[in-house]
Write an enzyme that holds these catalytic residues in place. Structure first.
Site: not given
Ligand code: CAO
Length: 422
Positions: A220, A394-396, A398
């Site tokens: 993501p 990577d929104h998982r 950060v």
């Protein structure tokens, strides 16, 4: 009774001069019938050369990169009569599985070896070749969970695909949102609309394409943008280049970016990590990748231990790696172990772009072309050199706030490089 015998490449169909890409055994290793000795890879297929009989590898007659065809002598093996009683040798398990999966699977050695007490129950690594392990890794599959249907439980490529399909079906049936369930790719006869030419994809693009597609789909991504006032840094860069002109060293903005990014990674360690299941692997080393454009496509060579190197050393190493990339002479190790990547289009142009995170890294920095712009200093507009930056993450791993702080910190360093000493 043992006899020394030659092992040659068996019938491999129409293939000739196939490069050896992996050697799975070393002299002294004990192999069973059908254990893989080496992997060959042509443009069309990857194949393993299995041991035609059990024995001890005495000598390897080819090295990685050698080109072989049917009948090429590849190894000398001292044959062991399979009827000879064998006993378990636990110490073999300690050998690194990637170096020699055959060895880690062969828990037997010929007598006379003192028979130890019955061995404790142990977890054997999955029976699969390194190339198949790599394939599974690329798909995000834990190879130890795949059920092998090959001889002696060996995992085949089909087993990995079946495993993936089962998981996708399971996710979809469970309403878990797994599987992309996309429309089929449009099939169009382009020639109906005008002249066309067909050009095969380069080998590099065939490899990088699926990697980029996986990263794009699985991560993501979010991209933040910022601008750095690099006016003073540019003055310093030109001065350094003048001083080092005789030494033939040319420092570009990218070398400073690498140094500043290392310093920023130290301040924000979660950006120097990889996601593994429910854990973050935080790296205490700083190997920096940079995207290099080549006639055949994109590669990402890695500058190791950039935290221990000065800007001049980074610049000359980068120039050598970029040259190697363009000439197609990079070794696999030149592109491994990266923690964080930088993609610079500054030498080409553009005001900004959204780079794709280079998995298993968790962020990537993009740099576009620095341009003179009027900047307001509180009382007047002044002409300043402004470098556009983008950070995809990577929104998982950060969040936006951390990414904003990361970029802000980096912009501060580039605005006044002395801050790197603080
Ligand atoms: N702003 C303005 N000028 C810049 C700049 C920037 N951000 N970055 C570099 N430049 C200038 C350099 O100073 C140099 O100018 P001079 O020759 O006048 O000194 C010129 O642009 C060319 O630089 P370079 O591209 O040779 O050197 P580099 O260190 O910046 O980059 C490399 C090296 C290997 C990264 C680059 O050649 C390259 O391949 N870039 C493309 C990367 C890429 O494709 N990224 C996209 C990936 S996503 O598909």
């Amino acid at each position: 009774m043992s006899t020394t015998r030659e092992v040659t490449v068996p019938d491999v169909g129409d293939f000739k001069n196939i490069p050896v890409i992996e050697i799975l055994v070393k002299p002294g290793d004990i192999v069973k019938v059908d254990d893989p000795l080496m992997t060959l890879e042509s443009d069309k297929a990857t194949m393993e050369v299995p041991a035609p009989f059990a024995g001890t590898v005495k000598e390897l007659m080819v090295a990685i990169g050698a080109k072989v065809s049917e009948g090429t002598l590849i190894a000398i093996v001292e044959e062991i009569d399979e009827a000879t009683p064998v006993v378990t040798v636990e110490k073999v398990i300690a050998e690194p599985p990637l170096l020699s999966p055959a060895t880690s699977q062969v828990l037997s050695a010929p007598a006379p070896v003192p028979t130890p007490a019955p061995p404790p129950e142990i977890h054997l690594p999955a029976h699969a070749s390194p190339s198949l392990r790599r394939f599974a890794r690329e798909l995000g599959v834990d190879i130890d969970r795949v059920i092998g249907t090959g001889p002696k439980g060996r995992i085949q490529r089909e087993d990995v695909l079946v495993h993936v399909k089962q998981h996708m079906r399971h996710d979809t049936e469970a309403g878990g949102g797994g599987g992309l369930d996309l429309l089929p790719w449009p099939q169009i006869d382009f020639a109906k609309f005008g002249d066309v030419e067909r050009m095969p994809l380069s080998r590099l693009r065939k490899i990088s394409g699926p990697n980029l597609a996986r990263n794009w789909v699985m991560i993501p991504h979010v991209t933040n943008f910022d601008e750095a006032d690099v006016t003073d840094l540019e003055t310093f860069r030109l001065k350094v280049n003048k001083e080092n002109a005789d030494a033939g060293i040319k420092v570009t903005m990218l070398a400073f970016l690498i140094k500043a990014a290392v310093s920023t990674l130290k301040a924000f360690p979660e950006f120097n990590s990889s996601l593994e299941g429910e854990e973050l692997v935080l790296k205490r080393y700083y190997h920096m990748g940079f995207a290099a454009d080549t006639p055949n496509g994109l590669v990402v060579p890695v500058i190791r231990d950039a935290d221990k190197k000065g800007v001049l050393e980074i610049a000359s190493e980068m120039a050598a790696l970029a040259r190697g990339a363009r000439d197609g002479k990079l070794k696999a190790t030149d592109m491994q172990g990266g923690c964080f990547s930088i993609s610079s289009l500054g030498g080409i142009g553009g005001t900004g772009f959204t780079p794709i995170v280079n998995a298993p890294e968790v962020a990537i920095l993009g740099a576009a072309k620095a341009e003179m712009k009027p900047l307001w200093n509180g009382s007047e507009f002044r002409p300043r050199l402004v470098l556009p930056l983008s950070l995809s993450w990577d929104h998982r791993v950060v969040d936006g706030a951390a990414a904003g702080r990361f970029l802000h910190h980096l912009v501060g360093l580039l605005g006044d490089f002395r801050r790197i000493l603080l």
